[in-house]
Design a protein around this motif. Structure first.
Motif, PDB file in Angstrom:
ATOM      1  N   THR A 220      35.505   5.439  27.709  1.00  0.00           N
ATOM      2  CA  THR A 220      35.193   4.601  28.872  1.00  0.00           C
ATOM      3  C   THR A 220      35.774   5.176  30.160  1.00  0.00           C
ATOM      4  OG1 THR A 220      35.179   2.648  27.453  1.00  0.00           O
ATOM      5  CG2 THR A 220      35.379   2.275  29.821  1.00  0.00           C
ATOM      6  N   THR A 221      37.009   5.674  30.114  1.00  0.00           N
ATOM      7  CA  THR A 221      37.705   6.119  31.321  1.00  0.00           C
ATOM      8  C   THR A 221      37.523   7.604  31.588  1.00  0.00           C
ATOM      9  OG1 THR A 221      39.346   4.406  30.857  1.00  0.00           O
ATOM     10  CG2 THR A 221      39.916   6.034  32.528  1.00  0.00           C
ATOM     11  N   GLY A 222      37.358   8.408  30.531  1.00  0.00           N
ATOM     12  CA  GLY A 222      37.151   9.837  30.710  1.00  0.00           C
ATOM     13  C   GLY A 222      38.431  10.574  31.063  1.00  0.00           C
ATOM     14  N   ALA A 223      38.282  11.726  31.748  1.00  0.00           N
ATOM     15  CA  ALA A 223      39.403  12.634  32.017  1.00  0.00           C
ATOM     16  C   ALA A 223      40.519  11.970  32.815  1.00  0.00           C
ATOM     17  CB  ALA A 223      38.891  13.865  32.752  1.00  0.00           C
ATOM     18  N   ARG A 224      40.178  11.005  33.645  1.00  0.00           N
ATOM     19  CA  ARG A 224      41.186  10.330  34.475  1.00  0.00           C
ATOM     20  C   ARG A 224      42.260   9.660  33.618  1.00  0.00           C
ATOM     21  NH1 ARG A 224      40.603   5.184  36.349  1.00  0.00           N
ATOM     22  NH2 ARG A 224      38.398   5.263  35.745  1.00  0.00           N
ATOM     23  N   LEU A 225      41.898   9.203  32.410  1.00  0.00           N
ATOM     24  CA  LEU A 225      42.852   8.530  31.538  1.00  0.00           C
ATOM     25  C   LEU A 225      44.015   9.435  31.159  1.00  0.00           C
ATOM     26  CD1 LEU A 225      43.372   5.961  29.671  1.00  0.00           C
ATOM     27  CD2 LEU A 225      42.236   7.283  27.872  1.00  0.00           C
ATOM     28  N   LEU A 226      43.745  10.742  30.982  1.00  0.00           N
ATOM     29  CA  LEU A 226      44.752  11.659  30.448  1.00  0.00           C
ATOM     30  C   LEU A 226      45.600  12.330  31.520  1.00  0.00           C
ATOM     31  CD1 LEU A 226      42.569  13.404  27.723  1.00  0.00           C
ATOM     32  CD2 LEU A 226      43.924  11.311  27.525  1.00  0.00           C
ATOM     33  N   GLU A 227      45.195  12.250  32.774  1.00  0.00           N
ATOM     34  CA  GLU A 227      45.872  12.985  33.843  1.00  0.00           C
ATOM     35  C   GLU A 227      47.382  12.751  33.911  1.00  0.00           C
ATOM     36  OE1 GLU A 227      43.887  12.106  37.457  1.00  0.00           O
ATOM     37  OE2 GLU A 227      42.152  13.381  37.033  1.00  0.00           O
ATOM     38  N   PRO A 228      47.872  11.531  33.696  1.00  0.00           N
ATOM     39  CA  PRO A 228      49.320  11.322  33.858  1.00  0.00           C
ATOM     40  C   PRO A 228      50.171  11.866  32.709  1.00  0.00           C
ATOM     41  CG  PRO A 228      48.062   9.270  34.157  1.00  0.00           C
ATOM     42  CD  PRO A 228      47.153  10.262  33.518  1.00  0.00           C
ATOM     43  N   TYR A 229      49.560  12.292  31.632  1.00  0.00           N
ATOM     44  CA  TYR A 229      50.339  12.596  30.438  1.00  0.00           C
ATOM     45  C   TYR A 229      50.615  14.086  30.302  1.00  0.00           C
ATOM     46  CZ  TYR A 229      49.222   7.788  29.327  1.00  0.00           C
ATOM     47  OH  TYR A 229      49.098   6.435  29.394  1.00  0.00           O
ATOM     48  N   GLN A 230      51.849  14.391  29.946  1.00  0.00           N
ATOM     49  CA  GLN A 230      52.255  15.773  29.740  1.00  0.00           C
ATOM     50  C   GLN A 230      51.779  16.286  28.383  1.00  0.00           C
ATOM     51  OE1 GLN A 230      56.154  16.198  31.268  1.00  0.00           O
ATOM     52  NE2 GLN A 230      56.513  18.166  30.280  1.00  0.00           N
ATOM     53  N   VAL A 231      51.778  15.389  27.383  1.00  0.00           N
ATOM     54  CA  VAL A 231      51.341  15.743  26.034  1.00  0.00           C
ATOM     55  C   VAL A 231      50.400  14.653  25.526  1.00  0.00           C
ATOM     56  CG1 VAL A 231      52.037  16.270  23.664  1.00  0.00           C
ATOM     57  CG2 VAL A 231      53.533  16.913  25.571  1.00  0.00           C
ATOM     58  N   VAL A 232      49.300  15.069  24.947  1.00  0.00           N
ATOM     59  CA  VAL A 232      48.355  14.150  24.308  1.00  0.00           C
ATOM     60  C   VAL A 232      48.283  14.528  22.835  1.00  0.00           C
ATOM     61  CG1 VAL A 232      45.945  13.420  24.154  1.00  0.00           C
ATOM     62  CG2 VAL A 232      47.019  13.724  26.395  1.00  0.00           C
ATOM     63  N   ILE A 233      48.399  13.535  21.963  1.00  0.00           N
ATOM     64  CA  ILE A 233      48.412  13.755  20.521  1.00  0.00           C
ATOM     65  C   ILE A 233      47.242  13.006  19.888  1.00  0.00           C
ATOM     66  CG2 ILE A 233      49.770  13.574  18.399  1.00  0.00           C
ATOM     67  CD1 ILE A 233      52.275  13.389  20.115  1.00  0.00           C
ATOM     68  N   THR A 234      46.509  13.690  19.031  1.00  0.00           N
ATOM     69  CA  THR A 234      45.418  13.017  18.319  1.00  0.00           C
ATOM     70  C   THR A 234      45.939  12.399  17.037  1.00  0.00           C
ATOM     71  OG1 THR A 234      44.711  14.793  16.820  1.00  0.00           O
ATOM     72  CG2 THR A 234      43.926  14.899  19.103  1.00  0.00           C
ATOM     73  N   GLY A 235      45.108  11.537  16.441  1.00  0.00           N
ATOM     74  CA  GLY A 235      45.379  11.034  15.107  1.00  0.00           C
ATOM     75  C   GLY A 235      44.971  12.052  14.054  1.00  0.00           C
ATOM     76  N   SER A 236      44.965  11.612  12.801  1.00  0.00           N
ATOM     77  CA  SER A 236      44.812  12.520  11.669  1.00  0.00           C
ATOM     78  C   SER A 236      43.381  12.931  11.383  1.00  0.00           C
ATOM     79  CB  SER A 236      45.406  11.875  10.411  1.00  0.00           C
ATOM     80  OG  SER A 236      44.779  10.622  10.167  1.00  0.00           O
ATOM     81  N   HIS A 237      42.397  12.230  11.972  1.00  0.00           N
ATOM     82  CA  HIS A 237      41.008  12.547  11.606  1.00  0.00           C
ATOM     83  C   HIS A 237      40.039  12.142  12.718  1.00  0.00           C
ATOM     84  CE1 HIS A 237      37.707  13.596   9.168  1.00  0.00           C
ATOM     85  NE2 HIS A 237      37.514  12.473   8.521  1.00  0.00           N
ATOM     86  N   PRO A 238      40.084  12.834  13.871  1.00  0.00           N
ATOM     87  CA  PRO A 238      39.190  12.483  14.991  1.00  0.00           C
ATOM     88  C   PRO A 238      37.812  13.146  14.847  1.00  0.00           C
ATOM     89  CG  PRO A 238      40.689  14.206  15.679  1.00  0.00           C
ATOM     90  CD  PRO A 238      41.067  13.866  14.257  1.00  0.00           C
TER      91      PRO A 238
END
Length: 724
Positions: A465-483
């Motif tokens: 829904t939010t796209g790239a703007r959602l991730l901008e503030p974060y230094q590290v993004v972690i996925t779950g086990s099965h995306p």
């Protein structure tokens, strides 16, 4: 054939009205209870499974509630709520094109009907697959029926008419592509025929929400006159065009009365009609050949259970995974959801792969699959866990995208507006015996908390829904086990994040694989069309690869020029169950720029040779493809290739030609890799679904935990991503 005891332990089931929300909101919970009463509380899900229970902490009590048995109606159809102008005239004609898939299955199947408590009119197939027109009242019925059964998966043009002046009803059908087997029958009647009242709704594909049609219906029409043999006669009261707005529930009527309707329970739209020849396979270029709808008696878009109670979330509630805990005298269940932050509160974000949860929702484990899993796991007999048995006992809860409909057609949609039994913090997957989906991702959240991190917890829905703007503030993004299931918006957001210098930790296997779509109007729903390639449970029918929700082509992201390795450095390699394996360190790893990942790991140690399945590489896993150029500077620091025993197989994607031992060989396995991307971004890929299940081994004092923490702390030290 294995037999399983009934799941008497499951006395409570339910679902929330949202899977992700914000602090200060209200979550409405829909509960089915076999007990007279139960208590509810709001808890935070703090980790995985410990001593047979989820690790939780109490937020607040949510009161005692009376038990209620809920009813679920499956089967899709079109509802036209205001249809007073249809089938009310003394003379009328019904026309449609049909492609029945299960004629003669013993049940009546409705093409078009109007009904109230006093009378009904229905054009349908009888239990033997014969076309019939039925006028019914509580006291009697008049039936006109053809003699011959319609064949399965052939197009027919059908017509039914009533001549009130002559007191005659008529039925007619002919194959769309061969008129040699046409049939016509007539019947006169001596008494006036009762009609439904002005308030009676009209349904396409069902009668009173029952007798659902199995197959496709195209271009249903209602005329105010007998038009057969009388060109230019009569008024076209209603003509429903299913090619209009197939992304929605809206059904357009281009006739005089404007009797617009809506779909109920998600029939498959944007499917081929009788005029489709294969010349054009993109519906956007030939919409008239995609004007049919495929109805199924086992479709379910919304269980429509009554809300049992609401839970008010505190305004200051921290982001995380939460659940409404239900407890009765005989059972205890958890109804999970995610609380995303109003604004970023951490340098680290975890994205729970909720679209993958949805794709697998209520996956029905076949007897053959259970037996095979038991052999691989060394069990004496097949085993299904309580949630899996409950799914088999309750088909009314709908299908997963790994199941087929009763008529053999693929399941294209999955909805969260129903109980999803795998959304349990205690869920274990019978093929591996280990946590999977949410329960595996809770292992990650628990580990992060124990390592001193308080990440913001987001979901696929947030990212889409939010796209790239959602991730901008974060230094590290972690996925779950099965995306595994990823929309275009999600993929683009992650790509932009890495391209701007972001640090992405992909802690799973078989990620970013299938093209997935949703829509703003139906955000509770995802759609997948698998096409005819990839490691899959079935094929899309010919010509039906484009998504109805977006119009885009489905199938693999790889076939649209976006393989998983172009995003995270690794791509799907294979799968297997029974006994997992660890990663063997490679000689060059400690001399690479990513040597920090191995700090504190003995040089001769096998990384992850432990865990609930015996190793961190289990289930589905990834590698750096050998026959494709690396997308940037990718360094494989360890691999499980050569460490697996039998029962682990190469994915179909990597098979070019069949030969002895091509599916199972020594080079099947996962790669542990880091990739340095142009723009300064770095990705870390574990390449295995089994990784997160090993984090807590020996109270976190293990090589999987060490490597993960090394990478996380290094990523946090290296500065925030560029936001320009």
């Amino acid at each position: 054939m294995p037999t399983y005891p009934p799941t008497r332990s499951v006395q409570l089931a339910g679902y929330p009205d949202v899977w992700v929300t914000r602090p200060g909101s209200t979550v409405n919970v829909h509960v089915d209870s076999q007990n007279a009463s139960f208590r509810a509380s709001l808890v935070r899900l703090d980790g995985g499974i410990s001593a047979g229970r989820p690790v939780t902490s109490l937020v607040r009590e949510a009161g005692a509630h009376q038990g209620l048995r809920q009813q679920t109606s499956t089967g899709s159809y079109v509802l036209v709520p205001r249809a007073a102008d249809a089938l009310r005239s003394r003379n009328f004609t019904i026309r449609a094109s049909l492609w029945p898939t299960l004629p003669g299955n013993g049940s009546a199947q409705t093409v078009l009907s109007r009904a109230d408590e006093n009378a009904s009119i229905a054009l349908r197939l009888d239990g033997l697959g014969r076309l019939e027109l039925v006028f019914s009242t509580p006291e009697a019925s008049l039936r006109l029926r053809c003699d011959h059964r319609l064949a399965a998966k052939r197009w027919y043009h059908v017509e039914a008419s009533l001549d009130g002046d002559q007191r005659e009803a008529r039925l007619y059908y002919e194959p769309a592509h061969n008129s040699a087997t046409r049939e016509s029958v007539r019947r006169t009647f001596d008494v006036p025929l009762a009609r439904p009242g002005d308030q009676a709704p009209l349904m396409i594909g069902a009668l009173r929400q029952r007798d659902v049609f199995e197959g496709k219906i195209e271009a249903p029409q209602v005329w105010r006159e007998v038009v057969h043999g009388h060109p230019g006669r009569g008024e076209l009261v209603a003509a429903w065009d299913f090619a209009v707005r197939p992304e929605s529930t809206y059904v357009h009527d281009s006739g005089l009365a404007g009797l617009h309707g809506r779909t109920v329970n998600g029939p498959t739209r944007l499917v081929t009609g009788h005029a489709w020849s294969g010349t054009e396979v993109d519906p956007r270029h030939a919409p008239g050949t995609y004007a049919a709808v495929h109805f199924h008696s086992d479709d379910l878009e919304d269980a429509s259970w009554q809300p049992t109670f609401g839970v008010d979330l505190p305004d200051d509630l921290a982001s995380g995974a939460y659940a409404v805990e239900l407890a009765s005298a005989d059972d205890q269940r958890w109804i999970p959801f995610t609380v995303a932050p109003r604004r970023p509160t951490s340098r680290v974000a975890v994205i729970l792969p909720t679209y993958t949860y949805l794709a697998y929702a209520n996956f029905r484990i076949t007897d053959r699959a259970a037996e095979l899993a038991a052999q691989l796991r060394g069990l004496d007999e097949a085993e299904l866990f309580p949630e899996e048995r409950y799914i088999l006992e309750h088909p009314e809860l709908g299908l997963s995208m790994y199941d087929t409909h009763l008529d053999g057609s693929p399941t294209c949609y999955s909805s969260r507006l129903r109980p999803v039994m795998e959304m349990s913090p205690l869920y274990r997957y019978s093929s591996s015996g280990a946590p999977r989906h949410l329960s595996a991702d809770l292992e990650l959240l628990g580990w992060l908390r124990r390592r001193g991190q308080s990440p913001d917890v987001l979901t696929d829905e947030c990212l889409h829904t939010t796209g790239a703007r959602l991730l901008e503030p974060y230094q590290v993004v972690i996925t779950g086990s099965h995306p595994e299931y990823c929309t275009a918006s999600m993929r683009d957001a992650l790509r932009r994040y890495v391209a701007r210098g972001g640090r992405l930790m992909y802690l799973g296997g078989n990620g970013f694989y299938w093209v997935t779509s949703t829509s703003s109007e139906r955000g509770h729903l995802i759609e997948v069309r698998r096409g005819q390639a990839g490691t899959r449970t079935g094929d899309s029918p010919a010509g039906e690869v484009h998504h109805s929700l977006t119009g885009e082509p489905g199938g693999l992201w790889r076939h649209r020029g976006h393989p998983p390795e172009s995003l995270v450095g690794v791509g799907f390699a294979g799968l297997g169950y029974g006994s997992g394996a660890g990663y063997r360190q490679l000689p060059h790893a400690r001399a690479s720029r990513f040597s920090y990942a191995l700090d504190g790991v003995p040089q001769d140690a096998v990384i992850g040779d432990f865990g609930p399945t015996g190793g961190a590489v289990d289930d589905e896993f990834d590698h750096v493809p050998i026959d494709q150029p690396a997308p940037a500077e990718t360094v494989v620091i360890a691999t499980s290739k050569g460490n697996h025993r039998s029962g682990y197989y190469r994915c179909i994607d990597d098979v070019r030609q069949l030969a002895p031992d091509v599916m199972q060989s020594d080079d099947v396995g996962a790669d542990l890799a880091l990739t340095d991307w142009q723009g300064g971004g770095i990705t870390f890929a574990t390449g295995s679904i089994g990784w997160t299940n090993c984090l807590s081994h020996e109270n976190d004092a293990n090589t999987v935990s060490t490597v993960t923490e090394n990478v996380l702390r290094a990523f946090l030290r290296r500065g925030a991503p560029d936001r320009t």
